[in-house]
Write an enzyme that holds these catalytic residues in place. Structure first.
Site, mmCIF file in Angstrom:
data_model
loop_
_atom_site.group_PDB
_atom_site.id
_atom_site.type_symbol
_atom_site.label_atom_id
_atom_site.label_comp_id
_atom_site.label_asym_id
_atom_site.label_seq_id
_atom_site.Cartn_x
_atom_site.Cartn_y
_atom_site.Cartn_z
ATOM 1 N N HIS A 250 -12.237 -4.645 6.434
ATOM 2 C CA HIS A 250 -10.903 -4.389 5.874
ATOM 3 C C HIS A 250 -10.541 -2.908 5.827
ATOM 4 O O HIS A 250 -9.382 -2.573 5.637
ATOM 5 C CB HIS A 250 -10.853 -4.978 4.465
ATOM 6 C CG HIS A 250 -9.487 -4.999 3.841
ATOM 7 N ND1 HIS A 250 -8.377 -5.533 4.472
ATOM 8 C CD2 HIS A 250 -9.043 -4.535 2.626
ATOM 9 C CE1 HIS A 250 -7.327 -5.415 3.685
ATOM 10 N NE2 HIS A 250 -7.697 -4.814 2.569
ATOM 11 N N TRP A 251 -11.525 -2.028 5.984
ATOM 12 C CA TRP A 251 -11.297 -0.603 5.774
ATOM 13 C C TRP A 251 -11.553 0.195 7.036
ATOM 14 O O TRP A 251 -12.546 0.898 7.154
ATOM 15 C CB TRP A 251 -12.203 -0.102 4.646
ATOM 16 C CG TRP A 251 -11.584 -0.180 3.291
ATOM 17 C CD1 TRP A 251 -10.431 -0.809 2.946
ATOM 18 C CD2 TRP A 251 -12.094 0.411 2.098
ATOM 19 N NE1 TRP A 251 -10.183 -0.659 1.612
ATOM 20 C CE2 TRP A 251 -11.186 0.078 1.068
ATOM 21 C CE3 TRP A 251 -13.219 1.154 1.799
ATOM 22 C CZ2 TRP A 251 -11.380 0.495 -0.248
ATOM 23 C CZ3 TRP A 251 -13.419 1.568 0.504
ATOM 24 C CH2 TRP A 251 -12.512 1.245 -0.523
#
Length: 274
Positions: A250-251
């Site tokens: 997600h990052w």
């Protein structure tokens, strides 16, 4: 690693925003995502100084309800958060801006760009929310892991933050104890109403109103925001380019910081990725 001291600015209605600032040049505003203990610095500490070195005035605020900014007892609708972002930009003299946002912050940037298109020059989005219906998001493993303790009585705990963070990245062992401690320091005083009242609108009908170039980055293994959102943006935005990464969660900005920093600085300068 110690956290550098930021600044505060009043934005009206008795509220103030905490932020970090670096560099000189056209303003770039970083907008972080949600989750217990989230803050601008926590999300972008490995990125914003590279943008400052690239010739930008970089502003990294804590969204209302997060970090060290005000946390009024109100409904945290997308419009409330975006209006706070607008008032922050007004207060620091950032009229025409380049926006960089991930997750909830990405959704805020989309709404900002559709609400005030004359103020946004470029838009960088990392796995933004608001591109699926609420039921789809609530079925994502990362969202379930993050939200369940907040609604079942466990509340915000160090162990709950650890469980959530192990799903943020493709390699969970990349999460450092320093990052977890940094998040807990903020989260322990964060009101639950910030999360329980949070509502992100379905932004798909608005995408064709984005008038600026858009650069989208997404990890194939994201467990919080479905990767289908990348295709939605590619088809919904007139001027967009998308970078999909394998072995990435997600990052993107944390997992591939050098690639992220380099390609985003190029895009924010030129409106394209070299």
């Amino acid at each position: 690693m110690s956290i550098p001291e930021g600044s505060f600015v009043d934005i009206g209605d008795g509220q103030r925003i905490h932020f970090h600032e670096a560099g000189k040049g056209p303003p770039v505003v970083f907008v972080h995502g949600s989750g217990p203990g989230a803050s601008g610095y926590s999300n972008f500490k490995g990125n914003y100084e590279a943008f400052a070195a690239g010739g930008f005035r970089v502003l990294v605020p804590d969204t209302l309800g997060y970090g060290y900014s005000s946390k009024p007892d109100t409904a945290y609708t997308l419009d409330f958060l975006v209006d706070g972002l607008r008032r922050f930009c007004d207060a620091v003299g950032a009229e025409r801006i380049r926006l960089v946002g991930n997750s909830l912050g990405g959704a805020m940037c989309i709404r900002f760009a559709t609400r005030w298109p004359d103020r946004v020059d470029r838009l960088v989005l990392m796995a933004p929310g608001g591109l699926e219906d609420r039921q789809t998001y609530m079925g994502m493993k990362g969202i379930v892991t993050m939200m369940t303790p907040l609604f079942t009585g466990e509340g915000i705990t160090p162990e709950g933050i650890r469980r959530t963070f192990r799903l943020q990245l493709y390699n969970p062992d990349d999460i450092t104890e320093a990052t977890l401690a940094e998040r807990w320091e903020i989260a322990k005083d964060q009101p639950l109403y910030v999360f329980k009242s949070l509502r992100v609108d379905d932004l798909r009908p608005e995408l064709d109103r984005i008038q600026c170039p858009v650069y989208v980055l997404w990890g194939r293994d994201d467990q919080f925001c479905p990767v289908s959102g990348a295709t939605t943006l590619l088809h919904g935005v007139e001027d967009a380019r998308v970078l999909m990464l394998t072995r990435c969660g997600h990052w993107v900005m944390v997992e591939y910081p050098e690639l992220f920093n380099r390609s985003c600085v190029d895009f924010l300068r030129e409106g394209q990725v070299a």
